[in-house]
Scaffold this active site. Structure first.
Site, PDB file in Angstrom:
ATOM      1  N   GLU A 117       0.889  -1.169   0.000  1.00 17.77           N
ATOM      2  CA  GLU A 117       0.000   0.000   0.000  1.00 17.77           C
ATOM      3  C   GLU A 117       0.921   1.211   0.000  1.00 17.77           C
ATOM      4  O   GLU A 117       1.545   1.530   1.012  1.00 17.77           O
ATOM      5  CB  GLU A 117      -0.907  -0.002   1.243  1.00 17.77           C
TER       6      GLU A 117
ATOM      7  N   ARG B 111       1.511  10.114   0.597  1.00 17.46           N
ATOM      8  CA  ARG B 111       2.021  11.127   1.517  1.00 17.46           C
ATOM      9  C   ARG B 111       3.280  11.761   0.955  1.00 17.46           C
ATOM     10  O   ARG B 111       3.840  12.664   1.553  1.00 17.46           O
ATOM     11  CB  ARG B 111       2.351  10.482   2.870  1.00 17.46           C
TER      12      ARG B 111
ATOM     13  N   LYS C 103     -11.417  -0.246   6.053  1.00 21.17           N
ATOM     14  CA  LYS C 103     -10.245  -0.130   6.916  1.00 21.17           C
ATOM     15  C   LYS C 103     -10.735   0.300   8.300  1.00 21.17           C
ATOM     16  O   LYS C 103     -11.693   1.082   8.405  1.00 21.17           O
ATOM     17  CB  LYS C 103      -9.319   0.934   6.314  1.00 21.17           C
TER      18      LYS C 103
HETATM   19  C1  3PG Z   1      -1.649   4.023   7.797  1.00 23.69           C
HETATM   20  O1  3PG Z   1      -1.455   4.923   7.004  1.00 23.69           O
HETATM   21  O2  3PG Z   1      -2.495   3.176   7.586  1.00 23.69           O
HETATM   22  C2  3PG Z   1      -0.895   4.029   9.059  1.00 23.69           C
HETATM   23  O3  3PG Z   1      -0.157   5.193   9.211  1.00 23.69           O
HETATM   24  C3  3PG Z   1       0.015   2.880   9.243  1.00 23.69           C
HETATM   25  O4  3PG Z   1       0.164   2.805  10.601  1.00 23.69           O
HETATM   26  P1  3PG Z   1       1.483   2.254  11.303  1.00 23.69           P
HETATM   27  O5  3PG Z   1       2.641   3.072  10.767  1.00 23.69           O
HETATM   28  O6  3PG Z   1       1.222   2.482  12.765  1.00 23.69           O
HETATM   29  O7  3PG Z   1       1.625   0.813  10.940  1.00 23.69           O
END
Ligand code: 3PG
Length: 220
Positions: free
Chosen positions: A52, A56, A140
């Protein structure tokens, strides 16, 4: 009802069993497109041909394109898609699925129209019900740990028995098994096997090892 029928025609029938089999979705923040190919290679070598790629950074679209070209069988999704423009760019790059941190009707409707599986971010009953209105089977659950972890997830699962969840946010090697043990969880998202500093330093062998360990953990 019309939306529901359209949603069922999306490529979900192909994607969902694959996600369920892999159980993990590496959430990636990539700063440079040139890291996309070695990163995809590390994930595949680690036994997890899933990514994924979050919008960003400016390198997201290019990275998705590179990963899909080099590894056409890989499931390469776009993450952190917050508006229609990003959804269009992700679609143009050949994305396998779209993930959003919250509800964007514009992104959901675009994805349905273009038959791209979409997993909108939800953490409240109202948001889950918005997904249901569109006929979505999977949403999600974000940010999973910060919003109450498996406790609230089990409560939401009992209220919405037809919905499956992809919890993401705060999940790591220490708690992933707990989330995967919840029946309604189709897969867990997380960045612990693809840390940004290792990507930046080009330490793809370490990413491969972290990925392989995560895969082993999830399969037990
Ligand atoms: C996301 O974008 O889904 C989260 O920022 C991922 O979260 P994590 O870095 O805590 O795994």
């Amino acid at each position: 009802m019309q939306n529901s029928n359209i949603a069922k025609k999306m490529n979900q029938t192909i994607l969902l069993p694959k996600l369920e089999e892999k159980k993990l979705v590496p959430v990636i923040k990539i700063d440079h497109g040139e890291d996309a190919a070695p990163l995809a290679e590390a994930l595949c070598a680690g036994g997890l041909p899933v990514a994924e790629v979050t919008f960003r950074t400016d390198a997201a679209e290019e990275s998705i394109r590179i990963m899909k070209q080099k590894y056409p069988e890989m499931l390469v999704g776009a993450g952190t898609v917050v508006n229609l423009e990003q959804a269009k760019r992700a679609f143009a790059a050949g994305v396998s699925f779209i993930v959003t941190p919250g509800i964007s009707r514009a992104v959901i409707e675009f994805s349905i129209e273009h038959k791209v599986p979409v997993f909108p971010g939800t953490c409240t009953p109202t948001e889950i019900m918005t997904g249901i209105e569109y006929g979505l089977e999977v949403v999600k659950f974000f940010p999973a740990v910060q919003y109450g972890g498996t406790g609230i997830l089990k409560t939401l699962s009992s209220v919405f028995p037809g919905i499956r969840f992809m919890p993401t946010g705060g999940i790591n090697a220490n708690n992933v098994k707990e989330f995967l043990a919840v029946k309604s969880v189709i897969a867990c998202g997380g960045s612990w096997m693809v840390p940004g500093d290792l990507i930046g330093q080009g330490k793809f062998d370490e990413i491969k090892d972290l990925t392989a360990r995560a895969v082993l953990l999830a399969s037990r």
